[in-house]
Design an enzyme around this catalytic site. Structure first.
Site, PDB file in Angstrom:
ATOM      1  N   CYS A 160       0.832  -1.201   0.000  1.00 11.20           N
ATOM      2  CA  CYS A 160       0.000   0.000   0.000  1.00 11.20           C
ATOM      3  C   CYS A 160       0.871   1.258   0.000  1.00 11.20           C
ATOM      4  O   CYS A 160       0.617   2.204  -0.751  1.00 11.20           O
ATOM      5  CB  CYS A 160      -0.921   0.004   1.221  1.00 11.20           C
TER       6      CYS A 160
ATOM      7  N   CYS B 143     -11.639  -6.074  10.084  1.00 10.29           N
ATOM      8  CA  CYS B 143     -12.309  -7.342  10.355  1.00 10.29           C
ATOM      9  C   CYS B 143     -11.547  -8.093  11.440  1.00 10.29           C
ATOM     10  O   CYS B 143     -10.361  -7.851  11.656  1.00 10.29           O
ATOM     11  CB  CYS B 143     -12.427  -8.201   9.100  1.00 10.29           C
TER      12      CYS B 143
END
Length: 364
Positions: free
Chosen positions: A110, A213
């Site tokens: 990223c 999550c």
């Protein structure tokens, strides 16, 4: 040469205290500052937003906070949509690696491909003009005149150092990057924020993960059951899919009746099997690395003993280079290291300077 007022610095603003204070400090120094916030969440129905992370439905709150901070500081703010780009460069990469029995580091990808790559490119192509790009990373960049080389250095606050995630940056990227947090302590940044009316940003939770999550299983496809085998080849049980495991893992192996705890020693994607054994067998002397990016040229450090980090949370370990071939290298540790995991990033350091790093391919 441009004056400070003429120099435009775009700050990657996440809505957190570090990036917010980065923008404020640069503005206070007299620079022309603008804010850029990337939008990566694509409404994936499997991600429920049950934990803190960068990718998830709670992204909207970070964008709201970034907008609010930009208004408080008095700078222009832009949102750059990178949903498709993030899906391809980070999410798909993450899935593919796990399905190959490897453990990837999505934050590294990223940073190199999205934050310091496509975010900048897309902003410039959209007509947003700026000269430099700044973030709230705890790392430092300097220029070595003798070697005509930009160097990446650990942040002054060793407890917050983020240089590990930035080892893939290239010279052309480092030349245009500013890290105001690099010479600061986190505690001082919090005090500075409170002093300037940003207490609510100080109290915000920091993202500890890349996805919102509780389990990566929410992001990964369901795996096929397979065999759990001990280091001698004996079948001990059945696993529910190799994507549920990583090297060195002890929990959730679900095999009983053993004299000592067993750990994951190897994941064989082709055979869809997990090899387990005692902890002493999860230590490795050598590591083969691929996709190496050199910030400091290899020839200048090839005979040096360097420090390496085999994962972000690991302590630095002394090692020497055994061989190097194009973008591949082999290192030998002074002492065997635990759970040297294929797919993870390994970063090389010469004292506080980042030499480079790559992706762990094999352990020996």
């Amino acid at each position: 040469m441009k004056t400070k007022k003429e120099t435009i610095i775009a700050v990657g603003m996440s809505g957190g205290v570090d990036s917010t204070m980065t923008a404020l400090m640069l503005k206070n120094k007299g620079y022309n500052v603008i804010g850029l916030t990337m939008q990566i969440w694509d409404n994936n129905p499997n991600i429920k937003g049950t934990s803190d992370g960068c990718y998830g439905p709670n992204e909207k709150y970070g964008i709201i906070d970034a907008k609010k901070a930009a208004k408080m500081i008095g700078i222009e703010h832009y949102i750059i949509n990178l949903q498709k780009e993030y899906q391809k460069a980070v999410i798909e990469y993450f899935k593919e690696e796990y399905q190959k029995g490897r453990t990837p580091n999505p934050c590294v990808m990223c940073n190199s491909k999205i934050k310091f790559g496509l975010l900048i490119d897309k902003a410039l192509k959209s007509g947003i003009k700026f000269d430099y790009f700044a973030t709230g990373h705890y790392a430092r960049v300097s220029f070595d005149k003798k070697r005509n080389l930009y160097l990446l250095k650990k942040g002054l606050d060793k407890t917050k150092d983020q240089s590990y995630f930035l080892y893939r940056l290239k010279q052309n990227q480092l030349a245009k990057i500013i890290f105001p947090m690099g010479n600061k302590k986190k505690a001082d940044i919090k005090l500075f924020a409170k002093k300037h009316g940003f207490s609510e940003y100080v109290n915000k939770k920091e993202s500890q993960n890349f996805v919102e999550c509780d389990s990566y299983s929410e992001l990964l496809p369901s795996g096929k059951p397979g065999m759990i085998i001990d280091y001698n080849g004996k079948v001990l049980g059945e696993h529910k899919g190799i994507t549920n495991y990583t090297l060195g893992q002890r929990k959730n192996i679900n095999i009983g009746g053993l004299k000592e705890p067993y750990y994951v020693l190897k994941i064989n994607a082709k055979k869809n099997s997990i090899v387990v054994g005692p902890r002493r067998l999860a230590f490795f002397d050598k590591v083969s690395v691929k996709n190496v990016n050199w910030i400091i040229p290899f020839d200048s450090i090839k005979k040096k003993k360097i420090d390496v980090k085999v994962r972000y949370g690991a302590k630095s370990a002394p090692a020497v280079f055994v061989s190097k071939n194009k973008d591949k290298a082999v290192l030998k540790f002074d002492k065997p290291q635990f759970a040297v995991t294929p797919g993870q990033s390994i970063v090389f350091y010469d004292k506080d300077y980042v030499v480079g790093g790559g992706i762990i391919d094999k352990n020996e």
